[in-house]
Design a protein around this motif. Structure first.
Motif, PDB file in Angstrom:
ATOM      1  N   ASN A 166       6.603 -11.733  -5.209  1.00  0.00           N
ATOM      2  CA  ASN A 166       7.806 -11.449  -6.005  1.00  0.00           C
ATOM      3  C   ASN A 166       7.455 -10.784  -7.334  1.00  0.00           C
ATOM      4  O   ASN A 166       8.138  -9.860  -7.783  1.00  0.00           O
ATOM      5  N   LEU A 167       6.371 -11.248  -7.984  1.00  0.00           N
ATOM      6  CA  LEU A 167       5.980 -10.650  -9.272  1.00  0.00           C
ATOM      7  C   LEU A 167       5.519  -9.206  -9.086  1.00  0.00           C
ATOM      8  O   LEU A 167       5.874  -8.321  -9.864  1.00  0.00           O
ATOM      9  N   LEU A 168       4.736  -8.984  -8.025  1.00  0.00           N
ATOM     10  CA  LEU A 168       4.241  -7.619  -7.773  1.00  0.00           C
ATOM     11  C   LEU A 168       5.393  -6.684  -7.406  1.00  0.00           C
ATOM     12  O   LEU A 168       5.444  -5.538  -7.845  1.00  0.00           O
ATOM     13  N   LYS A 169       6.324  -7.212  -6.625  1.00  0.00           N
ATOM     14  CA  LYS A 169       7.473  -6.399  -6.200  1.00  0.00           C
ATOM     15  C   LYS A 169       8.291  -6.005  -7.435  1.00  0.00           C
ATOM     16  O   LYS A 169       8.658  -4.845  -7.606  1.00  0.00           O
ATOM     17  N   ASN A 180       7.770   2.907  -8.803  1.00  0.00           N
ATOM     18  CA  ASN A 180       6.582   3.322  -8.043  1.00  0.00           C
ATOM     19  C   ASN A 180       5.724   4.372  -8.732  1.00  0.00           C
ATOM     20  O   ASN A 180       5.129   5.225  -8.098  1.00  0.00           O
ATOM     21  N   ASN A 181       5.704   4.316 -10.059  1.00  0.00           N
ATOM     22  CA  ASN A 181       4.953   5.312 -10.808  1.00  0.00           C
ATOM     23  C   ASN A 181       4.459   4.692 -12.124  1.00  0.00           C
ATOM     24  O   ASN A 181       5.263   4.321 -12.947  1.00  0.00           O
ATOM     25  N   GLY A 182       3.149   4.549 -12.286  1.00  0.00           N
ATOM     26  CA  GLY A 182       2.628   3.935 -13.509  1.00  0.00           C
ATOM     27  C   GLY A 182       1.355   3.159 -13.237  1.00  0.00           C
ATOM     28  O   GLY A 182       0.636   3.451 -12.284  1.00  0.00           O
ATOM     29  N   ILE A 183       1.089   2.176 -14.104  1.00  0.00           N
ATOM     30  CA  ILE A 183      -0.134   1.380 -13.912  1.00  0.00           C
ATOM     31  C   ILE A 183       0.247  -0.079 -13.697  1.00  0.00           C
ATOM     32  O   ILE A 183       1.034  -0.642 -14.449  1.00  0.00           O
ATOM     33  N   GLN A 192       0.778  -1.229   0.000  1.00  0.00           N
ATOM     34  CA  GLN A 192       0.000   0.000   0.000  1.00  0.00           C
ATOM     35  C   GLN A 192       0.815   1.288   0.000  1.00  0.00           C
ATOM     36  O   GLN A 192       0.576   2.174  -0.812  1.00  0.00           O
ATOM     37  N   GLU A 193       1.824   1.343   0.881  1.00  0.00           N
ATOM     38  CA  GLU A 193       2.513   2.639   0.975  1.00  0.00           C
ATOM     39  C   GLU A 193       3.365   2.916  -0.259  1.00  0.00           C
ATOM     40  O   GLU A 193       3.725   4.045  -0.556  1.00  0.00           O
ATOM     41  N   ARG A 194       3.668   1.840  -1.033  1.00  0.00           N
ATOM     42  CA  ARG A 194       4.467   2.047  -2.258  1.00  0.00           C
ATOM     43  C   ARG A 194       3.568   2.302  -3.467  1.00  0.00           C
ATOM     44  O   ARG A 194       4.057   2.520  -4.566  1.00  0.00           O
ATOM     45  N   LEU A 195       2.254   2.218  -3.269  1.00  0.00           N
ATOM     46  CA  LEU A 195       1.338   2.362  -4.399  1.00  0.00           C
ATOM     47  C   LEU A 195       0.801   3.786  -4.538  1.00  0.00           C
ATOM     48  O   LEU A 195      -0.168   4.012  -5.239  1.00  0.00           O
ATOM     49  N   TYR A 196       1.474   4.681  -3.854  1.00  0.00           N
ATOM     50  CA  TYR A 196       0.979   6.048  -3.782  1.00  0.00           C
ATOM     51  C   TYR A 196       0.750   6.666  -5.161  1.00  0.00           C
ATOM     52  O   TYR A 196      -0.302   7.204  -5.458  1.00  0.00           O
ATOM     53  N   ASN A 197       1.758   6.541  -6.004  1.00  0.00           N
ATOM     54  CA  ASN A 197       1.641   7.130  -7.346  1.00  0.00           C
ATOM     55  C   ASN A 197       1.305   6.107  -8.417  1.00  0.00           C
ATOM     56  O   ASN A 197       1.468   6.346  -9.596  1.00  0.00           O
ATOM     57  N   VAL A 198       0.897   4.936  -7.970  1.00  0.00           N
ATOM     58  CA  VAL A 198       0.646   3.857  -8.924  1.00  0.00           C
ATOM     59  C   VAL A 198      -0.852   3.625  -9.045  1.00  0.00           C
ATOM     60  O   VAL A 198      -1.562   3.560  -8.052  1.00  0.00           O
ATOM     61  N   GLU A 199      -1.286   3.508 -10.288  1.00  0.00           N
ATOM     62  CA  GLU A 199      -2.696   3.203 -10.507  1.00  0.00           C
ATOM     63  C   GLU A 199      -2.826   1.683 -10.511  1.00  0.00           C
ATOM     64  O   GLU A 199      -2.057   0.998 -11.200  1.00  0.00           O
ATOM     65  N   VAL A 200      -3.744   1.181  -9.730  1.00  0.00           N
ATOM     66  CA  VAL A 200      -3.893  -0.280  -9.656  1.00  0.00           C
ATOM     67  C   VAL A 200      -5.199  -0.691 -10.320  1.00  0.00           C
ATOM     68  O   VAL A 200      -6.248  -0.144 -10.025  1.00  0.00           O
TER      69      VAL A 200
END
Ligand SMILES: Nc1ncnc2c1ncn2[C@@H]1O[C@H](COP(=O)(O)OP(=O)(O)OP(=O)(O)O)[C@@H](O)[C@H]1O
Ligand SMILES: [Mg+2]
Length: 360
Positions: free
Chosen positions: A259-262, A270-273, A227-235
């Motif tokens: 591992n795949l998500l990381k 940490n920026n993108g989709i 969660q805290e790394r998804l700040y600028n990421v669109e999920v």
């Protein structure tokens, strides 16, 4: 009497022709007759296989279904066929269907007379299944041998390091030196890495029960960890067919998708989709993890899954080894599609009935 015989004769020819036509029309193989690269005839199954209609395919350029790299070779084969009488040797090709999907085929060509002109009859046989099992076998063999070597080395190195650690602890009891703590911490890191490698290379060591896994639920929970790394990421979570349950070793799977998500997040800085898909198709559960990150160069794709292969300064290069081993171990397979600068998709396919494979 005579005319009756003639009638019977023609009737037989017409019946024969109807039968032949039906055999060709509905043959499981794709049959295309072409001359001057133009499609003169395609059977019903062929149009279906190429995901088009007969009308759209008749008159089309036969070269269009071949990938650009293979077109010169195909032109050469057609030319040979048109000038000779011998069938061309069987070749394997990847072709592009009308909807853009790629498929592996075995291609057989033969010169024929169609109407009153010389033409080429090409027969395409779908070999997707055969190719998939060949690839799986290769992957499995590669992983097995890499795993054995890696586990062997890890085991050999771990023993002396463990005794060094013992002596270091004894030393610390009698002497104090600022370097000793650093040495111990570094040694622990090395031992952890080796332990990790042993677990990845030999997942059977990990005694874990086989349990039903609801991937839709697990993938949603896994996303929360980032969660805290998804700040600028669109999920984008596109999770369907949640009623399809896989039997397997849950913790291994959680670690694999972690591992795949990381990797996906690291590739995007940490920026993108990031998109996670789950669906059921052809007796398989499909899980796709896609990112819009830096992508992987073509020549590096083959290296994925090899222990210690990493392009990151702080990476162990064991994340994907764990992923590949876990998926293989559960009778599944994994494909990677990547474009440099655009992003990467890891496509995991797991057979729904895996109980047998995991327990034997
Ligand atoms: N989604 C991705 N996008 C771009 N490159 C990737 C992606 N996933 C993996 N890679 C490449 O594959 C390499 C190996 O990945 P792997 O997960 O095995 O190790 P790592 O990520 O480097 O290290 P660790 O997993 O220990 O942090 C990565 O270093 C990276 O170069
Ligand atoms: Mg990784």
């Amino acid at each position: 009497m005579k005319s009756k015989n003639y009638n019977g004769f023609y009737k037989t020819i017409i019946e024969d022709e109807t039968i032949y036509r039906q055999i060709i029309e509905y043959s499981v193989e794709t049959i295309v007759i072409h001359a001057g690269h133009k499609v003169l005839y395609i059977n019903e199954s062929g149009a279906k296989f190429l995901r088009g209609t007969k009308e759209a395919l008749l008159g089309a350029n036969v070269l269009d279904i071949f990938l650009e790299d293979s077109q010169p070779m195909i032109i050469e084969r057609i030319h040979k066929g048109m000038t000779g009488t011998e069938p061309a040797e069987l070749v394997e090709q990847t072709i592009r269907r009308l909807d853009g999907t790629l498929v592996d085929v075995e291609l057989y060509c033969h010169p024929v007379i169609f109407g009153d002109q010389k033409a080429i009859q090409s027969i395409f046989r779908d070999i997707t299944k055969r190719k998939q099992s060949e690839r799986r076998l290769n992957d499995k063999e590669k992983l097995a041998s890499i795993g054995q070597i890696a586990a062997g080395i890890a085991h050999e190195v771990k023993n002396p390091l463990t005794s060094v650690k013992g002596f270091l602890q004894l030393l610390k009891e009698t002497q104090s030196h600022p370097y000793l703590d650093t040495m111990e911490a570094e040694l622990n890191k090395a031992l952890d890495t080796l332990q990790n490698l042993l677990q990845v290379a030999k997942p059977d060591l990990l005694e874990e029960p086989i349990v039903p896994i609801d991937f839709c639920k697990e993938l949603t929970s896994l996303m929360l960890l980032f969660q805290e790394r998804l700040y600028n990421v669109e999920v984008e979570l596109l999770l369907t067919d949640s009623n399809m349950i896989i039997l397997g070793k849950k913790n291994l799977f959680l670690k694999a998708f972690f591992n795949l998500l990381k990797n996906a997040l690291e590739a995007m800085n940490n920026n993108g989709i990031i998109r996670v898909e789950h669906y059921y198709e052809d007796n398989m559960i499909h899980i796709k993890v896609s990112d819009t990150g830096i992508g992987i160069p073509k020549n590096k794709i083959k290296m994925l899954g090899t222990p210690f292969f990493s392009s990151k300064s702080d990476g162990t290069g064991m994340g994907l080894t764990q992923v590949f081993t876990t998926i293989e171990d559960h009778g599944g397979m994994i494909r990677v599609h990547s474009e440099v600068g655009k992003g990467t998709t890891f496509h995991v396919q797991l057979p729904i009935n895996v109980e047998q494979k995991v327990t034997d």
